[in-house]
Design a protein around this motif. Structure first.
Motif, PDB file in Angstrom:
ATOM      1  N   ARG A  61      73.120  92.207  -7.656  1.00 55.62           N
ATOM      2  CA  ARG A  61      73.890  91.405  -8.597  1.00 55.62           C
ATOM      3  C   ARG A  61      75.097  90.716  -7.962  1.00 55.62           C
ATOM      4  O   ARG A  61      76.010  90.298  -8.685  1.00 55.62           O
ATOM      5  CB  ARG A  61      74.362  92.297  -9.743  1.00 55.62           C
ATOM      6  CG  ARG A  61      73.203  92.867 -10.539  1.00 55.62           C
ATOM      7  CD  ARG A  61      73.676  93.748 -11.646  1.00 55.62           C
ATOM      8  NE  ARG A  61      74.501  92.988 -12.576  1.00 55.62           N
ATOM      9  CZ  ARG A  61      75.208  93.530 -13.553  1.00 55.62           C
ATOM     10  NH1 ARG A  61      75.205  94.821 -13.727  1.00 55.62           N
ATOM     11  NH2 ARG A  61      75.922  92.778 -14.348  1.00 55.62           N
ATOM     12  N   CYS A  62      75.108  90.598  -6.656  1.00 55.51           N
ATOM     13  CA  CYS A  62      76.264  90.021  -5.967  1.00 55.51           C
ATOM     14  C   CYS A  62      75.816  88.967  -4.965  1.00 55.51           C
ATOM     15  O   CYS A  62      75.113  89.271  -4.008  1.00 55.51           O
ATOM     16  CB  CYS A  62      77.040  91.130  -5.256  1.00 55.51           C
ATOM     17  SG  CYS A  62      78.465  90.535  -4.360  1.00 55.51           S
ATOM     18  N   THR A  63      76.227  87.730  -5.206  1.00 51.39           N
ATOM     19  CA  THR A  63      75.933  86.620  -4.304  1.00 51.39           C
ATOM     20  C   THR A  63      77.256  86.074  -3.785  1.00 51.39           C
ATOM     21  O   THR A  63      78.234  85.980  -4.524  1.00 51.39           O
ATOM     22  CB  THR A  63      75.173  85.505  -5.046  1.00 51.39           C
ATOM     23  OG1 THR A  63      73.964  86.058  -5.586  1.00 51.39           O
ATOM     24  CG2 THR A  63      74.821  84.356  -4.116  1.00 51.39           C
ATOM     25  N   ALA A  64      77.276  85.729  -2.515  1.00 51.34           N
ATOM     26  CA  ALA A  64      78.462  85.144  -1.910  1.00 51.34           C
ATOM     27  C   ALA A  64      78.028  83.983  -1.018  1.00 51.34           C
ATOM     28  O   ALA A  64      76.850  83.863  -0.673  1.00 51.34           O
ATOM     29  CB  ALA A  64      79.224  86.187  -1.102  1.00 51.34           C
ATOM     30  N   TRP A  65      78.968  83.133  -0.679  1.00 51.34           N
ATOM     31  CA  TRP A  65      78.681  81.973   0.164  1.00 51.34           C
ATOM     32  C   TRP A  65      79.504  82.065   1.424  1.00 51.34           C
ATOM     33  O   TRP A  65      80.674  82.477   1.398  1.00 51.34           O
ATOM     34  CB  TRP A  65      79.007  80.681  -0.590  1.00 51.34           C
ATOM     35  CG  TRP A  65      77.978  80.378  -1.606  1.00 51.34           C
ATOM     36  CD1 TRP A  65      76.912  79.539  -1.463  1.00 51.34           C
ATOM     37  CD2 TRP A  65      77.866  80.922  -2.919  1.00 51.34           C
ATOM     38  NE1 TRP A  65      76.147  79.537  -2.590  1.00 51.34           N
ATOM     39  CE2 TRP A  65      76.702  80.382  -3.512  1.00 51.34           C
ATOM     40  CE3 TRP A  65      78.609  81.828  -3.658  1.00 51.34           C
ATOM     41  CZ2 TRP A  65      76.302  80.713  -4.790  1.00 51.34           C
ATOM     42  CZ3 TRP A  65      78.209  82.158  -4.920  1.00 51.34           C
ATOM     43  CH2 TRP A  65      77.058  81.595  -5.486  1.00 51.34           C
ATOM     44  N   ARG A  66      78.918  81.646   2.545  1.00 51.88           N
ATOM     45  CA  ARG A  66      79.626  81.636   3.817  1.00 51.88           C
ATOM     46  C   ARG A  66      80.746  80.606   3.758  1.00 51.88           C
ATOM     47  O   ARG A  66      80.534  79.483   3.293  1.00 51.88           O
ATOM     48  CB  ARG A  66      78.662  81.293   4.948  1.00 51.88           C
ATOM     49  CG  ARG A  66      77.611  82.349   5.181  1.00 51.88           C
ATOM     50  CD  ARG A  66      76.642  81.988   6.282  1.00 51.88           C
ATOM     51  NE  ARG A  66      77.343  81.435   7.433  1.00 51.88           N
ATOM     52  CZ  ARG A  66      76.927  80.364   8.112  1.00 51.88           C
ATOM     53  NH1 ARG A  66      75.823  79.735   7.780  1.00 51.88           N
ATOM     54  NH2 ARG A  66      77.616  79.919   9.147  1.00 51.88           N
ATOM     55  N   VAL A  67      81.919  80.980   4.218  1.00 50.24           N
ATOM     56  CA  VAL A  67      83.065  80.069   4.230  1.00 50.24           C
ATOM     57  C   VAL A  67      82.724  78.807   5.015  1.00 50.24           C
ATOM     58  O   VAL A  67      83.076  77.695   4.606  1.00 50.24           O
ATOM     59  CB  VAL A  67      84.310  80.770   4.831  1.00 50.24           C
ATOM     60  CG1 VAL A  67      85.433  79.768   5.060  1.00 50.24           C
ATOM     61  CG2 VAL A  67      84.781  81.884   3.918  1.00 50.24           C
ATOM     62  N   GLU A  68      81.994  78.960   6.114  1.00 48.28           N
ATOM     63  CA  GLU A  68      81.621  77.808   6.926  1.00 48.28           C
ATOM     64  C   GLU A  68      80.819  76.792   6.120  1.00 48.28           C
ATOM     65  O   GLU A  68      81.013  75.582   6.259  1.00 48.28           O
ATOM     66  CB  GLU A  68      80.809  78.248   8.153  1.00 48.28           C
ATOM     67  CG  GLU A  68      81.578  79.132   9.113  1.00 48.28           C
ATOM     68  CD  GLU A  68      81.464  80.622   8.802  1.00 48.28           C
ATOM     69  OE1 GLU A  68      81.094  80.989   7.652  1.00 48.28           O
ATOM     70  OE2 GLU A  68      81.749  81.419   9.690  1.00 48.28           O
ATOM     71  N   ASP A  69      79.911  77.271   5.269  1.00 47.54           N
ATOM     72  CA  ASP A  69      79.099  76.377   4.428  1.00 47.54           C
ATOM     73  C   ASP A  69      79.962  75.646   3.399  1.00 47.54           C
ATOM     74  O   ASP A  69      79.751  74.464   3.125  1.00 47.54           O
ATOM     75  CB  ASP A  69      77.992  77.154   3.721  1.00 47.54           C
ATOM     76  CG  ASP A  69      76.953  77.712   4.667  1.00 47.54           C
ATOM     77  OD1 ASP A  69      76.864  77.224   5.822  1.00 47.54           O
ATOM     78  OD2 ASP A  69      76.219  78.635   4.268  1.00 47.54           O
ATOM     79  N   ILE A  70      80.930  76.346   2.824  1.00 42.59           N
ATOM     80  CA  ILE A  70      81.802  75.731   1.823  1.00 42.59           C
ATOM     81  C   ILE A  70      82.724  74.707   2.489  1.00 42.59           C
ATOM     82  O   ILE A  70      82.932  73.611   1.956  1.00 42.59           O
ATOM     83  CB  ILE A  70      82.617  76.806   1.064  1.00 42.59           C
ATOM     84  CG1 ILE A  70      81.658  77.786   0.356  1.00 42.59           C
ATOM     85  CG2 ILE A  70      83.572  76.160   0.076  1.00 42.59           C
ATOM     86  CD1 ILE A  70      80.656  77.135  -0.584  1.00 42.59           C
ATOM     87  N   LEU A  71      83.257  75.028   3.666  1.00 42.05           N
ATOM     88  CA  LEU A  71      84.076  74.055   4.399  1.00 42.05           C
ATOM     89  C   LEU A  71      83.282  72.799   4.723  1.00 42.05           C
ATOM     90  O   LEU A  71      83.782  71.678   4.582  1.00 42.05           O
ATOM     91  CB  LEU A  71      84.618  74.683   5.683  1.00 42.05           C
ATOM     92  CG  LEU A  71      85.755  75.693   5.516  1.00 42.05           C
ATOM     93  CD1 LEU A  71      86.037  76.403   6.829  1.00 42.05           C
ATOM     94  CD2 LEU A  71      87.001  75.004   5.002  1.00 42.05           C
ATOM     95  N   SER A  72      82.044  72.980   5.137  1.00 38.40           N
ATOM     96  CA  SER A  72      81.174  71.845   5.445  1.00 38.40           C
ATOM     97  C   SER A  72      80.930  71.002   4.195  1.00 38.40           C
ATOM     98  O   SER A  72      80.968  69.770   4.245  1.00 38.40           O
ATOM     99  CB  SER A  72      79.853  72.346   6.021  1.00 38.40           C
ATOM    100  OG  SER A  72      78.967  71.295   6.246  1.00 38.40           O
ATOM    101  N   LEU A  73      80.688  71.646   3.071  1.00 36.74           N
ATOM    102  CA  LEU A  73      80.475  70.940   1.809  1.00 36.74           C
ATOM    103  C   LEU A  73      81.718  70.133   1.429  1.00 36.74           C
ATOM    104  O   LEU A  73      81.613  68.978   1.016  1.00 36.74           O
ATOM    105  CB  LEU A  73      80.138  71.952   0.704  1.00 36.74           C
ATOM    106  CG  LEU A  73      79.975  71.399  -0.703  1.00 36.74           C
ATOM    107  CD1 LEU A  73      78.792  70.443  -0.780  1.00 36.74           C
ATOM    108  CD2 LEU A  73      79.822  72.540  -1.704  1.00 36.74           C
ATOM    109  N   ILE A  74      82.894  70.729   1.575  1.00 37.05           N
ATOM    110  CA  ILE A  74      84.135  70.033   1.253  1.00 37.05           C
ATOM    111  C   ILE A  74      84.312  68.817   2.158  1.00 37.05           C
ATOM    112  O   ILE A  74      84.676  67.735   1.698  1.00 37.05           O
ATOM    113  CB  ILE A  74      85.337  70.994   1.360  1.00 37.05           C
ATOM    114  CG1 ILE A  74      85.266  72.034   0.239  1.00 37.05           C
ATOM    115  CG2 ILE A  74      86.657  70.230   1.305  1.00 37.05           C
ATOM    116  CD1 ILE A  74      86.253  73.190   0.391  1.00 37.05           C
TER     117      ILE A  74
END
Length: 66
Positions: A47-60
């Motif tokens: 029940r726990c999903t997280a996203w890699r910070v690197e992926d979020i930085l790339s998206l931004i």
């Protein structure tokens, strides 16, 4: 977008943190994940999903360039 330089360079973010840095609704986020517009999360448990910070930085970065 609301880019905060305090965002770590590595690690994982849970959905509320992701939405703080990339402000869209939860339903928009999950629709974007399904359509591959946004990065896939990593299942840390059933029940726990997280996203890699690197992926979020790339998206931004991509969103800023668009």
């Amino acid at each position: 977008m609301n880019f905060n330089p305090q965002l770590p360079t590595t690690g994982y973010l849970r959905l509320p943190e992701v939405l703080h840095y990339f402000p869209v609704s939860k339903s928009t986020w999950w629709a974007g994940v399904r359509s591959k517009r946004y990065p896939q999360g990593v299942k840390l448990s059933e029940r726990c999903t997280a996203w890699r910070v690197e992926d979020i930085l790339s998206l931004i970065q991509k969103d800023r360039q668009a």
